[in-house]
Design an enzyme around this catalytic site. Structure first.
Site, PDB file in Angstrom:
ATOM      1  N   ASP A 177      18.948 -29.600 -59.041  1.00 20.45           N
ATOM      2  CA  ASP A 177      18.977 -29.481 -57.584  1.00 20.45           C
ATOM      3  C   ASP A 177      17.781 -30.283 -57.081  1.00 20.45           C
ATOM      4  O   ASP A 177      16.642 -29.841 -57.211  1.00 20.45           O
ATOM      5  CB  ASP A 177      18.860 -27.994 -57.201  1.00 20.45           C
ATOM      6  CG  ASP A 177      18.568 -27.792 -55.718  1.00 20.45           C
ATOM      7  OD1 ASP A 177      18.706 -28.753 -54.944  1.00 20.45           O
ATOM      8  OD2 ASP A 177      18.208 -26.655 -55.344  1.00 20.45           O
ATOM      9  N   LYS A 202      13.945 -37.211 -49.714  1.00 22.51           N
ATOM     10  CA  LYS A 202      15.399 -37.037 -49.635  1.00 22.51           C
ATOM     11  C   LYS A 202      15.927 -37.312 -48.215  1.00 22.51           C
ATOM     12  O   LYS A 202      17.089 -37.653 -48.036  1.00 22.51           O
ATOM     13  CB  LYS A 202      15.717 -35.600 -50.041  1.00 22.51           C
ATOM     14  CG  LYS A 202      17.172 -35.244 -50.105  1.00 22.51           C
ATOM     15  CD  LYS A 202      17.327 -33.862 -50.678  1.00 22.51           C
ATOM     16  CE  LYS A 202      18.743 -33.385 -50.634  1.00 22.51           C
ATOM     17  NZ  LYS A 202      18.858 -32.029 -51.186  1.00 22.51           N
ATOM     18  N   GLU A 234      26.063 -29.733 -52.840  1.00 19.00           N
ATOM     19  CA  GLU A 234      25.245 -28.516 -52.983  1.00 19.00           C
ATOM     20  C   GLU A 234      26.026 -27.232 -52.706  1.00 19.00           C
ATOM     21  O   GLU A 234      25.933 -26.283 -53.497  1.00 19.00           O
ATOM     22  CB  GLU A 234      24.018 -28.598 -52.058  1.00 19.00           C
ATOM     23  CG  GLU A 234      22.978 -29.566 -52.599  1.00 19.00           C
ATOM     24  CD  GLU A 234      21.968 -30.029 -51.564  1.00 19.00           C
ATOM     25  OE1 GLU A 234      21.930 -29.467 -50.448  1.00 19.00           O
ATOM     26  OE2 GLU A 234      21.204 -30.965 -51.864  1.00 19.00           O
ATOM     27  N   ASP A 240      22.589 -22.141 -46.187  1.00 23.87           N
ATOM     28  CA  ASP A 240      21.484 -22.659 -47.012  1.00 23.87           C
ATOM     29  C   ASP A 240      20.271 -22.974 -46.136  1.00 23.87           C
ATOM     30  O   ASP A 240      20.247 -23.980 -45.432  1.00 23.87           O
ATOM     31  CB  ASP A 240      21.985 -23.927 -47.738  1.00 23.87           C
ATOM     32  CG  ASP A 240      20.943 -24.515 -48.675  1.00 23.87           C
ATOM     33  OD1 ASP A 240      19.786 -24.065 -48.653  1.00 23.87           O
ATOM     34  OD2 ASP A 240      21.295 -25.440 -49.437  1.00 23.87           O
TER      35      ASP A 240
END
Ligand code: AMP
Length: 535
Positions: A8, A74, A175, A199
């Site tokens: 992850d 990211k 994800e 999330d």
């Protein structure tokens, strides 16, 4: 063949896991039994020396070395510098974000431009090393997760980061799919189930509505807030205490980076404590010594109710994206059978209360919401390696693929969420007499016009037989394989003459760029491994 690890690669924290046949996925902890690694890379030492710190060590020195410490790479990977969120990030990040010659967003440390792929590769390499130490064997293959809304170029750039880190990325996995897999959402019962994956991590909030049926995970809608995460809750506490210190001592702590660093650490600790306790306190002796005869020692206490009141606005911001996602999926709260909590910040009681009110149900909690995505990636790795015989997980195309029609129109050929591999064809005819060639432009995206979508490439078929408009017929065949590689073939039906293109997504770096970076890393690693010679 080495084992495949699951990674992850998060905006704030990353995590690595492996699948053991028989017992399932488990997290591979690093030194001091750390189970997650901050996605932080710091460039230290002399300019361009190649010295880097990664993870916890990089984070620890961040406040005193802000311009050379890169966090949140990211947010930049595979993106153009003029993208909306990139502009916002560039304004708030303490390090410099610049444009690469092709318009990609890169960072600049000292005078050196660095691609986010390279930054991310340091984090991947750290996780790879951590996995190798935990497993006691070399690791060269990984499944890496990305947000469901990542486009081709962001996915490919993530793959390229893996290549630089010496990892063969066997699969890029969404994800929410990884989280749903780790939660076992596909095992609850047969038939189609709708689940929401909520999330809330350190820096971003993502909500995905998914349909799960026969081991196929389909993302129906995604929404979120890329500028909302646990860091904002920390900031609320920091601001609160900075104000109270100013009122009491007439000292503005914001100009003391070391004190601010300690305060941030204390605030995060207090925030975490408030998830299980009704109150928390911080003690920071010698917090600030620069002014006045006496150093400032700080002790503060805060209750959960006070904290919730201070952060009420942040909780409020969770609502609109959730309703937006349900709306886009054409669903209401009562259609959602299960809500899965992901991300460390989803542990906060006020966040869980908000989830309960939005979705009208109690959410399912994993033991460690900050590990479920990595565990899901490892579970998927287990499936790919054939270690998990029970599950067969199918991937879907994340975006619609189609062609340009007229001057700006877009005709879909492969629908978003089609199961991979997929092949579709479309027949069309020439629209001019004695037309010599056709040129088909291929786009991806969900807009009705090409201006809202992204061009992937084009195929040109020349030497068409003579004939009146509408009589020469061409068959267009569009295929996406399990690796998301797209190929488009145009065939003229009477002669069988054809032309074909294969479109591998580009993450911004060319093959030459990649080879150069890999070679540079290899030389650096060799010079570190070789002790300096005595002269
Ligand atoms: P992630 O990006 O999923 O690793 O989440 C990191 C965020 O979760 C950080 O802001 C952490 O402070 C936050 N977090 C971790 N544990 C807790 C907790 N027990 N209560 C509240 N927030 C937490």
């Amino acid at each position: 063949m080495s084992r495949i690890i699951g990674i992850d690669l998060g905006t704030t924290n990353s995590c690595v896991a492996v699948f053991d046949s028989g017992s399932g996925p488990r997290v591979l902890a690093g030194s001091a039994n750390r189970r997650t690694t901050p996605s932080v890379v710091a460039y230290t030492g002399e300019r361009n020396s190649g010295d880097v710190l990664v993870g916890e060590k990089a984070l620890r020195q961040a406040v005193t070395n802000p311009k050379r410490t890169v966090m949140g790479a990211k947010r930049l990977i595979g993106r153009k510098v003029n993208a909306k969120d990139v502009g916002w990030f560039a304004r708030t990040a303490p390090f410099r974000i610049v444009s690469a010659p092709n318009g990609d967003a890169w960072v600049r440390v000292d005078d050196t431009p660095i691609s986010p792929q390279e930054v991310a590769s340091h984090v991947l390499r750290e996780l790879r090393t951590q996995a190798e130490e935990a497993l006691g064997e070399p690791v060269t293959r990984a499944v890496v997760t990305v947000p469901a809304y990542f486009d081709d170029s962001q996915r490919q750039a993530t793959r390229d980061a893996g290549t630089i880190a010496g990892l063969d990325i066997c699969r890029i996995l969404n994800e929410p799919t990884a989280a749903a897999l780790a939660y076992g959402a596909h095992r609850v019962r047969a038939g189609r189930r709708i689940v929401a994956v909520f999330d809330l991590g350190g820096g971003t909030f993502d909500i995905s509505i998914m349909a799960v049926e026969d081991n196929v995970f389909e993302v129906l809608a995604t929404n979120g807030d890329s500028a909302l995460g646990g860091d904002d809750w920390d900031r609320v506490l920091i601001d609160h205490w900075v104000d109270s210190i100013f009122d009491e001592h007439r000292v503005d702590l914001t100009s003391d980076p070391v004190a601010m660093g300690r305060l941030k650490e204390a605030a995060e600790g207090a925030k975490r404590a408030l998830s299980s306790e009704r109150s928390a306190s911080i003690q920071l002796p010698y917090l600030h010594a620069a002014h006045g005869p006496e150093p400032i020692h700080i002790e503060r206490k805060i209750t959960r109710d006070q904290f919730n009141a201070l952060s009420a606005d942040l909780v409020e911001r969770l609502k609109a994206p959730c309703y937006g996602a349900m709306n886009d999926a054409g669903l209401v709260a009562s259609d959602i059978e299960e809500v899965l909590l992901v991300g460390g910040m989803s542990r906060a009681p006020a966040v869980q209360a908000a989830v309960e009110s939005i979705f009208e149900q109690t959410a399912s909690k994993a033991a460690n919401p900050d590990e479920v995505v990595a565990l899901g990636a490892a579970a998927h790795a287990g499936i790919l390696a054939g270690d998990d015989e029970e599950a067969t997980l199918l991937d879907v195309a994340p975006h619609t693929i189609g062609i340009k029609v007229g001057s700006t129109g877009f005709a879909a050929i492969i629908k978003r969420n089609s199961m991979l591999p997929v092949r579709e064809h479309k027949l069309f005819a020439t629209n001019l007499d004695d037309q010599e060639f056709v040129e088909v432009e291929i786009y991806q995206g969900e807009s009705d016009t090409i201006t809202g979508n992204r061009k992937l490439g084009q195929v040109r078929l020349g030497g068409l037989p003579k004939g009146k408009a509408g009589t020469v017929r061409i068959k267009l065949m569009v295929t996406v394989d399990v690796e998301s590689i797209l190929s488009v073939k145009a065939t003229e039906l009477s002669t069988g003459k054809s032309a074909q293109v294969r479109i591998t997504p580009s993450g911004g770096l060319s093959q030459d760029d990649l080879e150069e970076i890999v070679e540079k890393r290899r030389t650096e690693a060799m010079s570190i491994a070789r002790p300096p010679e005595d002269d």
